[in-house]
Design a protein around this motif. Sequence first.
Motif, PDB file in Angstrom:
ATOM      1  N   VAL A 179       0.831  -1.205   0.000  1.00 45.57           N
ATOM      2  CA  VAL A 179       0.000   0.000   0.000  1.00 45.57           C
ATOM      3  C   VAL A 179       0.868   1.259   0.000  1.00 45.57           C
ATOM      4  CG1 VAL A 179      -1.831   1.254   1.211  1.00 45.57           C
ATOM      5  CG2 VAL A 179      -1.769  -1.262   1.289  1.00 45.57           C
ATOM      6  N   VAL A 180       0.637   2.103  -1.014  1.00 48.69           N
ATOM      7  CA  VAL A 180       1.386   3.359  -1.148  1.00 48.69           C
ATOM      8  C   VAL A 180       0.400   4.484  -1.456  1.00 48.69           C
ATOM      9  CG1 VAL A 180       3.199   4.582  -2.428  1.00 48.69           C
ATOM     10  CG2 VAL A 180       3.399   2.116  -2.037  1.00 48.69           C
ATOM     11  N   HIS A 181       0.588   5.652  -0.831  1.00 47.45           N
ATOM     12  CA  HIS A 181      -0.293   6.792  -1.077  1.00 47.45           C
ATOM     13  C   HIS A 181      -0.243   7.211  -2.546  1.00 47.45           C
ATOM     14  CE1 HIS A 181       0.442   7.991   3.397  1.00 47.45           C
ATOM     15  NE2 HIS A 181      -0.379   6.957   3.280  1.00 47.45           N
ATOM     16  N   GLU A 182      -1.378   7.660  -3.077  1.00 48.68           N
ATOM     17  CA  GLU A 182      -1.464   7.981  -4.507  1.00 48.68           C
ATOM     18  C   GLU A 182      -0.470   9.058  -4.919  1.00 48.68           C
ATOM     19  OE1 GLU A 182      -4.740   9.769  -7.602  1.00 48.68           O
ATOM     20  OE2 GLU A 182      -5.335   8.078  -6.352  1.00 48.68           O
TER      21      GLU A 182
ATOM     22  N   VAL B 173       2.342   8.771  -7.914  1.00 47.78           N
ATOM     23  CA  VAL B 173       2.453   9.698  -9.048  1.00 47.78           C
ATOM     24  C   VAL B 173       3.876  10.247  -9.126  1.00 47.78           C
ATOM     25  CG1 VAL B 173       1.698  11.921  -9.992  1.00 47.78           C
ATOM     26  CG2 VAL B 173       0.014  10.338  -9.024  1.00 47.78           C
ATOM     27  N   GLU B 174       4.429  10.632  -7.969  1.00 44.74           N
ATOM     28  CA  GLU B 174       5.790  11.178  -7.935  1.00 44.74           C
ATOM     29  C   GLU B 174       6.808  10.133  -8.396  1.00 44.74           C
ATOM     30  OE1 GLU B 174       8.951  12.839  -4.600  1.00 44.74           O
ATOM     31  OE2 GLU B 174       6.804  13.191  -4.301  1.00 44.74           O
TER      32      GLU B 174
ATOM     33  N   LEU C 269      -3.968   4.818 -12.349  1.00 39.31           N
ATOM     34  CA  LEU C 269      -4.243   4.550 -10.945  1.00 39.31           C
ATOM     35  C   LEU C 269      -5.746   4.475 -10.679  1.00 39.31           C
ATOM     36  CD1 LEU C 269      -1.576   6.813  -9.188  1.00 39.31           C
ATOM     37  CD2 LEU C 269      -1.557   4.320  -9.415  1.00 39.31           C
ATOM     38  N   GLN C 270      -6.521   5.293 -11.380  1.00 43.68           N
ATOM     39  CA  GLN C 270      -7.971   5.252 -11.215  1.00 43.68           C
ATOM     40  C   GLN C 270      -8.521   3.899 -11.658  1.00 43.68           C
ATOM     41  OE1 GLN C 270     -10.106   8.428 -13.151  1.00 43.68           O
ATOM     42  NE2 GLN C 270     -12.107   7.537 -12.737  1.00 43.68           N
ATOM     43  N   VAL C 271      -8.043   3.421 -12.811  1.00 42.89           N
ATOM     44  CA  VAL C 271      -8.473   2.114 -13.321  1.00 42.89           C
ATOM     45  C   VAL C 271      -8.063   1.021 -12.341  1.00 42.89           C
ATOM     46  CG1 VAL C 271      -8.131   0.393 -15.136  1.00 42.89           C
ATOM     47  CG2 VAL C 271      -8.439   2.799 -15.740  1.00 42.89           C
TER      48      VAL C 271
END
Length: 215
Positions: free
Chosen positions: A115-118, A122-123, A173-175
Amino acid sequence: MRFILLGAPGAGKGTQGSRLSAEYQIPVISTGDILRAAVKAGTSLGTLAKSFMEQGKLVPDDVIIGIVRDRLAESDCANGFILDGFPRTVAQADALGKMLQQNYGVTLDAVVSIVVHEEELVERIAGRRVCEQCGASYHVAVARPQSDGICDQCGGKLSQRKDDNEETVRSRLQVFNEQTAPLVDYYQQTGLLREIDGMGDMAKIYSDIVCVLKK
């Protein structure tokens, strides 16, 4: 040991999968890799998958499951395997469980979700740069080359992959989130899910994964 690595693009599944493969002496099985291998080998399922891929369509579940079934039947999977990128949906997860039980008389040992924050994802992804010549990977923040835009290994030009730009990354990420949220719930209900904090040091994350697998 038979387990699944779950995690969004950029979560570190590839890095951890490679280390875990060496630790347990079992192969990492990536759906993308075995699809390409099946297409290249010209197997019946590979030919069928190619027909969908060339039309830009998703490869149907039954074709994907068939290709995974064929891969798991190979000798290097006798002592276990790590699945990366499969299953992607609850239907695939259900089919995988039935296939393992019916064909091999085994079950999964665990499902490890990194688990990694969105914003961190992105970064990580948007900051990646790849050598156009040798394929070496760098990052604008944490793994910079000695000379900007130039590969340390071969002197080739570094560039950003088209699907690594921020807009595309957020769409991917949304998908992923839409597909995976039900899958996390599915494996949580079976008692197989083990969540790992993927925000820390890679060595610490690896240690945490090994720890939950030993349990």
